[in-house]
Design an enzyme around this catalytic site. Structure first.
Site, PDB file in Angstrom:
ATOM      1  N   ALA A 195      41.910 -18.173  -5.375  1.00 29.93           N
ATOM      2  CA  ALA A 195      42.138 -17.138  -6.393  1.00 29.93           C
ATOM      3  C   ALA A 195      41.452 -15.825  -6.022  1.00 29.93           C
ATOM      4  O   ALA A 195      41.747 -14.794  -6.615  1.00 29.93           O
ATOM      5  CB  ALA A 195      41.624 -17.612  -7.754  1.00 29.93           C
ATOM      6  N   LYS A 196      40.559 -15.836  -5.034  1.00 28.70           N
ATOM      7  CA  LYS A 196      39.758 -14.649  -4.711  1.00 28.70           C
ATOM      8  C   LYS A 196      40.444 -13.814  -3.621  1.00 28.70           C
ATOM      9  O   LYS A 196      41.584 -14.068  -3.290  1.00 28.70           O
ATOM     10  CB  LYS A 196      38.344 -15.090  -4.301  1.00 28.70           C
ATOM     11  N   HIS A 197      39.721 -12.856  -3.044  1.00 26.44           N
ATOM     12  CA  HIS A 197      40.376 -11.908  -2.130  1.00 26.44           C
ATOM     13  C   HIS A 197      40.877 -12.541  -0.840  1.00 26.44           C
ATOM     14  O   HIS A 197      41.932 -12.179  -0.335  1.00 26.44           O
ATOM     15  CB  HIS A 197      39.436 -10.751  -1.793  1.00 26.44           C
TER      16      HIS A 197
END
Ligand SMILES: *Cc1c(COP(=O)(O)O)cnc(C)c1O
Length: 396
Positions: A195-197
């Site tokens: 879900a992160k970069h």
């Protein structure tokens, strides 16, 4: 005129739900992982060092230590900070529980300071009010990807002799006063959850400029053993000692090859996130019912999350109903976050509702709209259309 909402049996804006966040994996990523699978090391080989070096370089830190999750990164940081029984750590209620949990893992006590309403970040003032003679560290969060007041918090930590831990799970690529997140705090923790970069499956990273802390972090992820298998293989020695109680928090070569490959694309992905934010801002800036997030001066926001607040007085329904209606339209909105100390585990420890009134009030109004680097212009248009449709139906 308004068309019938999907929640009332109308046609949804999207058939296939749009997630609030997701990873992007391309052929280069797949090849990088396949290379590792054909090689000699599946874990703790050369890909770990390559990923760490590239990551440290990207955030301008001297050292980066790869671990098995963002949560492991926070645990390692709290351990390296020397947190133990009797120590207090001032932290934010407006975050994922792992930020505070890492203090509990070490036997310390999280002390929740209230956030600034507009940014949902801790401020130097609110931190200062929460300090006692037992405070050993602060564990701040760059909420949604927007850096907190890092210079003032850094100075406060220096003045009070506190360790500054920064949960930058949202903030890879962000800067404050032109200086990247990752080199402000003594210890900065990142996550490479999908879900992160950037994504490695599960994964995390701690950055630091302090060589002693870096050494402790490396041993902590490997049972408290100071030389890893790769180093021993190179030196031809079998002897090792376990110097303190560490964990197996290693990140595999497979994951690190993926992380290295993903990192090459970070700048383009950050730019793509900013474009979507601009598209949203254009559509929402004059909307009565919704407050779009704001970027405070002096920082480059990493835009991990696009957190809006509804203005309840303009609507016939509450946040929960707006949330359900948007979900029914095929927009996978979310809420970030339930104040940490509202969770039963924290309630059982004696934390009570009302502790941080600003965080609690903002929580009641929040809705996170989808934002990720693989979203198309059409995806963002669908979000805007669904928001308009829902507010047209629920406007007071
Ligand atoms: C995602 C996240 C974490 C935990 O990271 P994991 O890699 O899922 O363990 C910690 N803090 C914040 C603010 C996060 O968003």
């Amino acid at each position: 005129m308004s068309s019938r909402l999907a929640i009332d049996g109308g046609t949804p804006v999207r058939d296939r739900p749009l997630p609030y966040a997701r990873h992007v994996v391309d052929e280069a990523d797949i090849l990088a992982v396949a290379d590792v699978l054909r090689g000699d090391w599946l874990t703790t080989g050369p890909a770990v060092a390559d990923f760490e070096k590239a990551f440290a370089g990207r955030v301008g830190a001297k050292w980066a230590i790869a671990v098995s999750s963002g949560t492991a990164a926070l645990h390692a940081a709290a351990f390296a900070a020397g947190i133990g029984p009797g120590d207090e750590v001032v932290t934010s209620p407006m975050t994922f529980a792992a930020t505070a949990n890492c203090v509990l893992y070490c036997g310390g006590k999280p002390v929740f300071a209230d956030v600034q309403g507009s940014s949902c970040n801790l401020t130097p003032d609110s931190i200062e009010k929460a300090l006692t003679d037992k405070t050993k560290a602060v564990a701040i969060v760059d909420y949604a990807g927007q850096p907190a007041d890092l210079d003032a918090i850094h100075d406060l930590a220096a003045k009070r002799n506190l360790v500054m831990i920064e949960d930058a799970a949202h903030a890879l690529g962000a800067t404050y006063k032109q200086r990247p997140v990752g080199r402000w705090a003594h210890l900065t923790a990142f996550s490479t959850h999908p879900a992160k970069h950037i994504a490695t499956g599960e994964g995390g990273m701690v950055t630091t400029d302090d060589e002693k802390l870096a050494e402790t972090l490396r041993a902590f992820r490997n049972h408290g053993i100071r030389h890893d298998a790769h180093a021993r293989a190179r030196s031809g020695a079998w002897f090792y000692t376990m110097d303190f109680l560490g964990y197996n928090y290693r990140l595999s070569d497979i994951a690190c090859a993926l992380g290295w490959s993903q990192l090459q694309k970070l700048d383009g992905w950050l730019a793509r996130r900013r474009e979507i934010v601009a598209q949203y801002a254009g559509a929402f800036s004059r909307m009565e019912e919704l407050e779009p997030p704001i970027q405070r001066p002096g920082r480059e926001h990493a835009w991990h999350l696009y957190v809006t607040r509804i203005r309840p007085e303009t609507l016939k329904v509450d946040r929960t109903q707006v949330f359900r209606a948007l979900r029914a339209e095929g927009i996978q909105v979310n809420v970030h976050y339930i104040p940490v100390y509202w969770h039963p585990h924290y309630q059982a420890l004696g934390y009570t509702h009302g502790l941080c009134p600003v965080a609690e009030a903002e929580y009641e109004r929040m809705i996170t709209l989808p934002l990720w680097h693989g979203m198309t212009r059409k995806d963002a248009d669908d979000v805007i259309e669904a928001v308009n449709k829902v507010f047209d139906a629920y406007r007071r």
